[in-house]
Write a protein that holds these residues in place. Structure first.
Motif, mmCIF file in Angstrom:
data_model
loop_
_atom_site.group_PDB
_atom_site.id
_atom_site.type_symbol
_atom_site.label_atom_id
_atom_site.label_comp_id
_atom_site.label_asym_id
_atom_site.label_seq_id
_atom_site.Cartn_x
_atom_site.Cartn_y
_atom_site.Cartn_z
ATOM 1 N N LYS A 81 0.837 -1.211 0.000
ATOM 2 C CA LYS A 81 0.000 0.000 0.000
ATOM 3 C C LYS A 81 0.868 1.256 0.000
ATOM 4 O O LYS A 81 0.541 2.245 -0.644
ATOM 5 C CB LYS A 81 -0.954 0.001 1.185
ATOM 6 N N ARG A 82 1.965 1.228 0.737
ATOM 7 C CA ARG A 82 2.875 2.377 0.765
ATOM 8 C C ARG A 82 3.597 2.541 -0.574
ATOM 9 O O ARG A 82 3.922 3.652 -0.979
ATOM 10 C CB ARG A 82 3.918 2.219 1.867
ATOM 11 N N LEU A 83 3.862 1.418 -1.257
ATOM 12 C CA LEU A 83 4.576 1.463 -2.536
ATOM 13 C C LEU A 83 3.667 1.811 -3.711
ATOM 14 O O LEU A 83 4.157 2.144 -4.781
ATOM 15 C CB LEU A 83 5.238 0.101 -2.816
ATOM 16 N N GLU A 84 2.364 1.742 -3.476
ATOM 17 C CA GLU A 84 1.390 1.906 -4.550
ATOM 18 C C GLU A 84 1.585 3.185 -5.372
ATOM 19 O O GLU A 84 1.497 3.166 -6.588
ATOM 20 C CB GLU A 84 -0.023 1.866 -3.959
ATOM 21 N N GLY A 85 1.855 4.285 -4.747
ATOM 22 C CA GLY A 85 2.007 5.543 -5.471
ATOM 23 C C GLY A 85 3.425 5.858 -5.900
ATOM 24 O O GLY A 85 3.669 6.881 -6.532
ATOM 25 N N CYS A 86 4.356 4.995 -5.580
ATOM 26 C CA CYS A 86 5.770 5.239 -5.896
ATOM 27 C C CYS A 86 6.084 4.751 -7.306
ATOM 28 O O CYS A 86 5.948 3.563 -7.585
ATOM 29 C CB CYS A 86 6.668 4.543 -4.875
ATOM 30 N N ARG A 87 6.521 5.651 -8.168
ATOM 31 C CA ARG A 87 6.738 5.318 -9.573
ATOM 32 C C ARG A 87 8.145 4.822 -9.873
ATOM 33 O O ARG A 87 8.400 4.307 -10.957
ATOM 34 C CB ARG A 87 6.431 6.526 -10.471
ATOM 35 N N THR A 88 9.069 4.995 -8.939
ATOM 36 C CA THR A 88 10.439 4.530 -9.169
ATOM 37 C C THR A 88 10.925 3.738 -7.962
ATOM 38 O O THR A 88 10.359 3.838 -6.867
ATOM 39 C CB THR A 88 11.411 5.718 -9.387
ATOM 40 N N LEU A 89 11.978 2.985 -8.175
ATOM 41 C CA LEU A 89 12.577 2.199 -7.086
ATOM 42 C C LEU A 89 13.095 3.118 -5.985
ATOM 43 O O LEU A 89 12.967 2.798 -4.803
ATOM 44 C CB LEU A 89 13.702 1.315 -7.629
ATOM 45 N N ALA A 90 13.638 4.270 -6.347
ATOM 46 C CA ALA A 90 14.150 5.215 -5.339
ATOM 47 C C ALA A 90 13.014 5.719 -4.451
ATOM 48 O O ALA A 90 13.168 5.788 -3.218
ATOM 49 C CB ALA A 90 14.851 6.384 -6.025
ATOM 50 N N GLU A 91 11.872 6.063 -5.038
ATOM 51 C CA GLU A 91 10.715 6.508 -4.245
ATOM 52 C C GLU A 91 10.215 5.371 -3.362
ATOM 53 O O GLU A 91 9.855 5.582 -2.204
ATOM 54 C CB GLU A 91 9.575 6.966 -5.158
ATOM 55 N N GLY A 92 10.169 4.161 -3.920
ATOM 56 C CA GLY A 92 9.714 2.997 -3.164
ATOM 57 C C GLY A 92 10.624 2.690 -1.995
ATOM 58 O O GLY A 92 10.160 2.371 -0.897
#
Length: 174
Positions: A81-92
């Motif tokens: 759920k936290r990774l859902e909006g992250c578009r890149t590995l760095a954001e994730g």
């Protein structure tokens, strides 16, 4: 049918609040014994079985390791759920690190997702042992989850992130 843990023998395994402190293939310091890198550990099982187990509303517990598998399945759901909006590995990675910095509640404390899954700790030492183990296992799970939730080129793997919308055992992820 739900996938259960293969760690059914708990002889010689330390427990805290009824949770087995199973060995981990981990470089993160903590109370978990170190496992051989060639063997499967509970985190490997949780990630492997996640996409099947997340569809079930009931989970028949057959061993203490199944309780840990339930906890890890729920944690993976929260992390996705936290990774859902992250578009890149760095954001994730940043999102998962922030999740890892959050307090880890133990049974009997507000915020523990499954009251009754594990008994309340009998002492402060037992509570801290379980808290440290859960923190270690959450950090290790987060690192391994990034490896499957993102492709080698750093883009999200939609076949994994689609499962962020699922509720595990009718429990809403925090």
């Amino acid at each position: 049918m739900v996938y259960h843990s293969t760690f059914v023998k708990d002889e010689g395994i330390t427990k805290a609040c009824g949770c087995p402190l199973l060995p981990l293939k981990s470089h993160i310091r903590g109370p978990a014994p170190v496992s051989d890198q060639a063997t499967t550990d509970i985190i490997d099982e949780a990630i492997t079985f996640f996409r099947a187990n997340v569809f079930f509303k009931n989970f028949d517990i057959q061993s203490p390791a199944d309780k840990l598998l339930i906890y890890l399945t729920f944690y993976i759901n929260v992390a996705l759920k936290r990774l859902e909006g992250c578009r890149t590995l760095a954001e994730g990675t940043k999102a998962v690190i922030n999740l890892g910095l959050e307090d880890v509640p133990v049974p009997g404390e507000p915020g523990f997702p499954f009251p009754g899954l594990f008994p309340v700790p009998g002492s402060k030492q037992e509570a801290e042992l379980l808290r440290n183990y859960l923190k270690q296992i959450r950090e290790e799970t987060s690192g391994r989850l990034l490896g499957v939730a993102y492709r080698p080129n750093g883009t999200p793997n939609k076949w994994w992130l689609a499962f962020a919308k699922r509720k595990f055992i009718n429990t809403i992820a925090l």
